[in-house]
Design a protein around this motif. Structure first.
Motif, PDB file in Angstrom:
ATOM      1  N   TYR A   9       0.850  -1.193   0.000  1.00  6.79           N
ATOM      2  CA  TYR A   9       0.000   0.000   0.000  1.00  6.79           C
ATOM      3  C   TYR A   9       0.884   1.241   0.000  1.00  6.79           C
ATOM      4  O   TYR A   9       2.104   1.146  -0.002  1.00  6.79           O
ATOM      5  N   ASP A  10       0.273   2.405   0.046  1.00  4.73           N
ATOM      6  CA  ASP A  10       1.012   3.669  -0.041  1.00  4.73           C
ATOM      7  C   ASP A  10       2.123   3.776   0.997  1.00  4.73           C
ATOM      8  O   ASP A  10       3.216   4.238   0.691  1.00  4.73           O
ATOM      9  N   GLU A  11       1.848   3.362   2.240  1.00  2.00           N
ATOM     10  CA  GLU A  11       2.873   3.482   3.280  1.00  2.00           C
ATOM     11  C   GLU A  11       4.067   2.563   3.003  1.00  2.00           C
ATOM     12  O   GLU A  11       5.201   2.907   3.326  1.00  2.00           O
ATOM     13  N   VAL A  12       3.822   1.438   2.367  1.00  2.00           N
ATOM     14  CA  VAL A  12       4.912   0.540   1.987  1.00  2.00           C
ATOM     15  C   VAL A  12       5.739   1.183   0.875  1.00  2.00           C
ATOM     16  O   VAL A  12       6.976   1.135   0.897  1.00  2.00           O
ATOM     17  N   ILE A  13       5.070   1.807  -0.086  1.00  4.01           N
ATOM     18  CA  ILE A  13       5.774   2.515  -1.167  1.00  4.01           C
ATOM     19  C   ILE A  13       6.667   3.600  -0.576  1.00  4.01           C
ATOM     20  O   ILE A  13       7.825   3.752  -0.973  1.00  4.01           O
ATOM     21  N   LEU A  14       6.148   4.346   0.406  1.00  4.14           N
ATOM     22  CA  LEU A  14       6.952   5.398   1.053  1.00  4.14           C
ATOM     23  C   LEU A  14       8.163   4.805   1.763  1.00  4.14           C
ATOM     24  O   LEU A  14       9.268   5.365   1.690  1.00  4.14           O
ATOM     25  N   GLU A  15       7.969   3.682   2.442  1.00  9.77           N
ATOM     26  CA  GLU A  15       9.085   3.020   3.116  1.00  9.77           C
ATOM     27  C   GLU A  15      10.136   2.550   2.111  1.00  9.77           C
ATOM     28  O   GLU A  15      11.340   2.734   2.315  1.00  9.77           O
ATOM     29  N   LEU A  16       9.678   1.965   1.009  1.00  9.31           N
ATOM     30  CA  LEU A  16      10.607   1.505  -0.027  1.00  9.31           C
ATOM     31  C   LEU A  16      11.388   2.667  -0.626  1.00  9.31           C
ATOM     32  O   LEU A  16      12.592   2.567  -0.851  1.00  9.31           O
ATOM     33  N   ARG A  17      10.707   3.773  -0.876  1.00 10.77           N
ATOM     34  CA  ARG A  17      11.391   4.958  -1.414  1.00 10.77           C
ATOM     35  C   ARG A  17      12.453   5.475  -0.446  1.00 10.77           C
ATOM     36  O   ARG A  17      13.554   5.830  -0.844  1.00 10.77           O
ATOM     37  N   SER A  18      12.115   5.516   0.825  1.00 13.98           N
ATOM     38  CA  SER A  18      13.061   5.983   1.843  1.00 13.98           C
ATOM     39  C   SER A  18      14.279   5.056   1.910  1.00 13.98           C
ATOM     40  O   SER A  18      15.427   5.524   1.935  1.00 13.98           O
ATOM     41  N   LEU A  19      14.032   3.770   1.940  1.00 13.46           N
ATOM     42  CA  LEU A  19      15.140   2.808   1.976  1.00 13.46           C
ATOM     43  C   LEU A  19      16.001   2.912   0.719  1.00 13.46           C
ATOM     44  O   LEU A  19      17.230   2.845   0.791  1.00 13.46           O
TER      45      LEU A  19
END
Length: 116
Positions: A9-19
């Motif tokens: 979901y969106d929060e996972v996408i944000l986490e992946l982008r940050s990593l």
């Protein structure tokens, strides 16, 4: 990827982008230890989302055996320049909910490691 795709979901996408941003910086700095840390965390997101304890244990065992190969890959320039781009391609495919494209990027990422 099939195990975790429907949990992205969106929060996972944000986490992946940050990593991936941290991973990209480590690649730019040629910091192999930090590169491996953030690459493992990036791919670990999918393992965690799978809720598959066997897969988690298997990958932990596999990671300890491939550490030397990963070190060589990330010491080589190709590893540092290709992987962040491939992670970004994966994130884009996930945002589009395109499982086939996401799987193709993951395959490309793994195969590139083998042909360093």
């Amino acid at each position: 990827m099939d195990f975790s795709f429907h949990s992205v979901y969106d929060e996972v996408i944000l986490e992946l982008r940050s990593l991936n941003q941290k991973f990209s910086k480590a690649c730019h700095d040629s910091d192999v230890k930090t590169i491996r840390l953030y690459d493992s965390r990036f791919h670990g997101v999918f393992v965690a989302l799978s809720n598959n304890t066997f897969l988690k244990r298997f990958i932990e065992t596999l990671e300890s055996h491939v550490a030397r190969i990963e070190n060589m890959y990330y010491i080589a320039d190709a590893g540092k320049s290709r992987s962040p781009k491939q992670h970004e391609e994966l994130i884009s495919a996930l945002q589009k909910h395109d499982l086939a494209a996401a799987c193709a990027v993951v395959r490309k990422n793994w195969v590139n490691t083998l042909i360093c």
